[in-house]
Design a protein around this motif. Structure first.
Motif, short mmCIF file in Angstrom:
data_model
loop_
_atom_site.label_atom_id
_atom_site.label_comp_id
_atom_site.label_asym_id
_atom_site.label_seq_id
_atom_site.Cartn_x
_atom_site.Cartn_y
_atom_site.Cartn_z
N UNK A 35 -41.49 -18.52 18.85
CA UNK A 35 -42.34 -18.31 17.68
C UNK A 35 -43.17 -17.06 17.94
N UNK A 36 -43.30 -16.22 16.93
CA UNK A 36 -44.06 -14.99 17.09
C UNK A 36 -44.70 -14.59 15.77
N UNK A 37 -45.76 -13.82 15.85
CA UNK A 37 -46.45 -13.33 14.67
C UNK A 37 -45.79 -12.04 14.21
N UNK A 38 -45.38 -11.99 12.95
CA UNK A 38 -44.81 -10.79 12.34
C UNK A 38 -45.95 -10.10 11.59
N UNK A 39 -46.57 -9.13 12.25
CA UNK A 39 -47.75 -8.46 11.67
C UNK A 39 -47.40 -7.69 10.40
N UNK A 40 -46.22 -7.10 10.36
CA UNK A 40 -45.83 -6.32 9.18
C UNK A 40 -45.73 -7.20 7.93
N UNK A 41 -45.21 -8.41 8.09
CA UNK A 41 -45.05 -9.32 6.95
C UNK A 41 -46.23 -10.29 6.83
N UNK A 42 -47.03 -10.40 7.89
CA UNK A 42 -48.17 -11.31 7.88
C UNK A 42 -47.78 -12.78 7.93
N UNK A 43 -46.69 -13.09 8.66
CA UNK A 43 -46.23 -14.47 8.76
C UNK A 43 -45.80 -14.79 10.19
N UNK A 44 -45.76 -16.07 10.50
CA UNK A 44 -45.18 -16.52 11.76
C UNK A 44 -43.67 -16.62 11.57
N UNK A 45 -42.92 -16.27 12.61
CA UNK A 45 -41.47 -16.37 12.59
C UNK A 45 -41.02 -17.26 13.75
N UNK A 46 -39.99 -18.05 13.49
CA UNK A 46 -39.41 -18.93 14.50
C UNK A 46 -38.00 -18.46 14.81
N UNK A 47 -37.53 -18.78 16.00
CA UNK A 47 -36.17 -18.46 16.39
C UNK A 47 -35.61 -19.53 17.31
N UNK A 48 -34.30 -19.73 17.22
CA UNK A 48 -33.62 -20.69 18.08
C UNK A 48 -32.19 -20.22 18.31
N UNK A 49 -31.79 -20.16 19.57
CA UNK A 49 -30.41 -19.83 19.90
C UNK A 49 -29.57 -21.09 19.82
N UNK A 50 -28.32 -20.93 19.37
CA UNK A 50 -27.36 -22.03 19.33
C UNK A 50 -26.03 -21.51 19.85
N UNK A 51 -25.23 -22.43 20.41
CA UNK A 51 -23.91 -22.08 20.93
C UNK A 51 -22.88 -23.10 20.41
N UNK A 52 -21.61 -22.67 20.44
CA UNK A 52 -20.53 -23.56 19.99
C UNK A 52 -19.24 -23.14 20.67
N UNK A 53 -18.49 -24.11 21.14
CA UNK A 53 -17.18 -23.87 21.75
C UNK A 53 -16.13 -23.98 20.64
N UNK A 54 -15.29 -22.93 20.50
CA UNK A 54 -14.24 -22.92 19.48
C UNK A 54 -12.94 -22.37 20.08
N UNK A 55 -11.84 -22.61 19.39
CA UNK A 55 -10.54 -22.07 19.78
C UNK A 55 -10.47 -20.60 19.37
N UNK A 56 -9.59 -19.86 20.01
CA UNK A 56 -9.33 -18.50 19.60
C UNK A 56 -9.98 -17.46 20.49
N UNK A 57 -9.88 -16.22 20.06
CA UNK A 57 -10.41 -15.08 20.80
C UNK A 57 -11.54 -14.43 20.01
N UNK A 58 -12.44 -13.81 20.73
CA UNK A 58 -13.58 -13.16 20.10
C UNK A 58 -13.16 -11.89 19.38
N UNK A 59 -13.78 -11.66 18.25
CA UNK A 59 -13.63 -10.41 17.49
C UNK A 59 -14.98 -10.10 16.86
N UNK A 60 -15.41 -8.85 16.83
CA UNK A 60 -16.67 -8.51 16.18
C UNK A 60 -16.68 -8.80 14.68
#
Length: 67
Positions: A35-60
């Motif tokens: 959680x962090x303060x976004x001074x430019x927007x004047x709001x608090x922002x939250x973040x959460x990383x998530x992961x998932x195992x899937x079939x296949x190969x990575x592509x951008x």
């Protein structure tokens, strides 16, 4: 292959819904939320990383939200 996403949003119920939707699609929490303060927007922002195992190969071109 293991996929990684970082979800972020203003500190409202929208953030909780975004994380809950990812969990309902099989993503798993990774690390602690942030959680962090976004001074430019004047709001608090939250973040959460998530992961998932899937079939296949990575592509951008992979649409992580569709997984």
């Amino acid at each position: 292959m293991k996929l990684y996403r970082f979800l972020s949003e203003e500190d409202t119920s929208a953030f909780c819904h975004k994380v809950s939707e990812a969990l309902s699609k099989g993503w798993e929490l990774y690390g602690t939320p942030t959680q962090t303060w976004d001074a430019a927007a004047g709001v608090m922002r939250c973040g959460q990383a998530v992961i998932k195992e899937v079939e296949g190969s990575y592509s951008p071109d992979l649409k992580l939200g569709a997984q």
